[in-house]
Scaffold this active site. Structure first.
Site: not given
Ligand code: F6R
Length: 606
Positions: A2, A27, A70, A96-97, A477, A481, A484, A500, A601
């Site tokens: 949020c 956010r 969010w 927020n929270g 990773e 991506k 996601e 396996h 994010k």
């Molecule tokens: C994926 C992504 C998330 C963040 C995760 C941690 O592309 O961005 O998986 O890496 O939410 O976020 P931070 O680094 O802000 O703790």
């Protein structure tokens, strides 16, 4: 999660709040809302989805607040969007929270005759403030009593119709910043999203109550003791939100990696020595640690996997790694010779914060790999490395991940030199890591080719990404991506694990992204690729072999890119290929690249 944005001034424009919310959309973008106190009363606008869907209004007032949601406690509808109002309609509040004891507080208020129009935790807050005001409290006392009555983590701002020239703030656990301009004061969930005119800002500590007017900020703690805020200069680049020639922030942030890797290296390699200023006071104790635990969430955790391998193989310290959300609830053997390395771009991730608290209680020391100065995690660590990746706007992390890996490699080699890594290997690493920006640009130069490959495979339902050793973590990773942002199901696996179990899934419908480093047991990965080919699997090969060096029967599409010999640096280069693949899969599938569904994010809830 949020985003919160507010302002108080002689004239606050509704559209300024809307712009602030657009900047904070990373956010959360399930719904958005704004409340403006005008001469005619408080005007409230709400929308489902991104704040850009809020109407444009030529409205001005004396104080205005806004919120991006969010969704946690109720569906992401217009009705459930903030601001929330009190029963007497005088308080408009954004939050927020999470209020953990909201059900109990709600029962308490219902017994007093209050009614509720939603199922959210937030709605108890304006009503609890109204309740305490009705008991004879002034506004500050009502805020203090409310903050003590509820349990959880929150950042709250609200307008009270009887005080139309002030914004009221309560803070416990969710990030909040106050920024000052010549004619206005702003509140924002991060320090990057203030308008240009903000010259100084202050990060608000937990358990504080603020009354903010256009020319004053009164702060007190929960006991009513008056405090002073320390403001610092805002040295934040103006072009963070400028897309320039790019279509999306993700593309911009992938392309910016040349500059930000240069910035992360600047001054850190001098006279063949690795200098990490933030570690000077603790590097000795770190080098003597009995074990190092690496943690983070999502992509930051994938970067932590790379860091842990490098620290064990090069730094010669015993390492383990675990996602923060798991580590927090795992009873590992930890003592005062343990160091915890936390990796976090935002510096606000709730699971990482929980981990730090837990590990500290057991005696561990904490080293932060951070991108956001003054963030909660930054403030909780004993020492740290600033990754210098600049602000990331796109929800998917790219340039921060690269710089997180880079920072941990620098640390591993610095410690390695003390712990037995050969000077020859150390020097070779130093020379190669300085070529990383060049290698990255060689990948970016192939974007059109990567785009075409993605167009060809865009309808794939599943992707396997395989690699060995450090490339297993790049495979994870890349898979993260891909799923996601393109919503294509993807799995990142060690090539050695394929036979396996997962091999059962391979047929001619499966896309396989194979990472092959010619300098690290290439024949082993080649065998895995053969196993895939034998079952008809399609192969996109990412390698540092040239086209001439590799048999064209083992792949359908080839992305050959230049690297040096160090497997960790090579891994970082291949990771950029993975970033571009996921970006273009997403584009070809018509996804909202910067704001993937259901995500945000900064994950400030557990
Ligand atoms: C994926 C992504 C998330 C963040 C995760 C941690 O592309 O961005 O998986 O890496 O939410 O976020 P931070 O680094 O802000 O703790």
């Amino acid at each position: 999660m949020c985003g919160i944005f507010g302002s108080v001034a002689d004239k606050v424009e509704y559209n300024t709040i809307k712009q602030g919310l657009k900047n904070l959309a990373y956010r959360g973008y399930d719904s958005a809302g704004i409340a403006v106190a005008t001469n005619g009363g408080v005007v409230i606008e709400r929308t489902e989805g991104h704040p850009k869907f809020l109407p444009d209004l030529g409205l001005t007032g004396t104080v205005a607040i806004g919120h991006n949601r969010w969704a946690t406690h109720s569906p992401p509808t217009k009705e459930n969007s903030h601001p929330y109002t009190s029963n007497d309609n005088k308080i408009s509040l954004v939050h927020n929270g999470i209020i953990e004891n909201y059900a109990e507080v709600r029962r308490f208020l219902e017994e007093k005759g209050f009614t509720f129009y939603s199922q959210t935790d937030t709605e108890v807050l304006p009503n609890l403030i109204q309740f305490y005001l009705s008991q004879g409290d002034n506004l500050q006392a009502a805020m203090r009593h409310t903050a003590k009555h509820v349990e959880g983590a929150f950042g709250v701002i609200f307008i009270h119709a009887d005080h139309p020239n002030q914004m009221n703030l309560m803070k416990l656990g969710s990030p909040m910043y106050v920024g000052r301009a010549d004619e206005a004061v702003y509140v924002c969930s991060d320090a990057y999203s203030f308008p240009e005119e903000v010259k100084t800002f202050s990060s608000i500590d937990d358990s504080k109550i603020l009354i903010i007017r256009k020319d004053s900020v009164d702060v007190q703690d929960l006991n009513g003791t008056k405090l002073t805020l320390i403001f610092e200069e805002k040295n934040i680049s103006a072009d963070t939100y400028c897309l320039g020639k790019h279509e999306h922030y993700m593309q911009k942030e992938i392309h910016e990696q040349f500059d930000y890797v240069v910035s992360a290296l600047a001054g850190r390699i001098r006279d063949a020595e690795i200098k990490l200023g933030g570690l000077e006071d603790c590097v000795e104790s770190f080098a003597e640690s009995k074990q190092v635990i690496f943690t983070g969430c999502g992509s930051a955790h994938n970067a932590a996997l790379v860091g842990a391998l490098a620290m064990e193989e090069v730094g010669r310290l015993m390492c383990r790694q675990m996602p923060a959300g798991e580590l927090k609830y795992t009873d590992l053997l930890v003592d005062d010779k343990t160091w915890l390395i936390t990796v976090s771009q935002s510096g606000e991730t709730a699971d990482v914060i929980g981990c730090i608290k837990n590990m500290r209680n057991k005696g561990a020391k904490v080293l932060g790999v951070v991108n956001t100065p003054n963030s909660t995690i930054y403030q909780m660590t004993d020492c740290g490395i600033h990754i210098r990746a600049g602000k990331e706007v796109s929800v998917a992390s790219t340039k921060a991940v690269t710089n997180q890996m880079l920072a941990m490699l620098l640390l591993a080699y610095k410690i390695g030199l003390e712990n037995g890594c050969s000077y020859r290997d150390y020097k070779a690493f130093l020379s190669e890591v300085q070529k990383l920006p060049y290698f990255i640009n060689k990948v970016i130069a192939q974007e059109q080719k990567i785009r075409d490959i993605c167009e060809h495979y865009k309808d794939s339902k599943t992707a396997f990404v395989i690699g060995r050793n450090v490339l297993e973590f790049i495979a994870k990773e890349t898979a993260l991506k891909v799923k996601e942002i393109s919503y294509i199901h993807a799995e990142g696996y060690s090539g050695s694990e394929l036979k396996h179990g997962p091999l059962a899934l391979i047929d001619d419908k499966i896309m396989n992204i194979c990472l092959l480093d010619k300098n690290f047991y290439p024949e082993k990965t080649m065998s895995n690729i053969e196993e895939i080919r034998a079952r008809g699997g399609k192969v996109i090969l990412i390698t540092n072999y040239t086209k001439q060096e590799v048999d064209n029967k083992i792949y359908d599409r080839l992305i050959s890119t230049e690297t040096g010999e160090n497997k960790f640096v090579t891994a970082m280069v291949f990771n950029v290929v993975g970033q571009l693949l996921s970006y273009h899969f997403a584009l070809h599938n018509g996804r909202d690249v910067d704001l993937p569904r259901n995500l945000a994010k900064s994950v400030t809830v557990e």
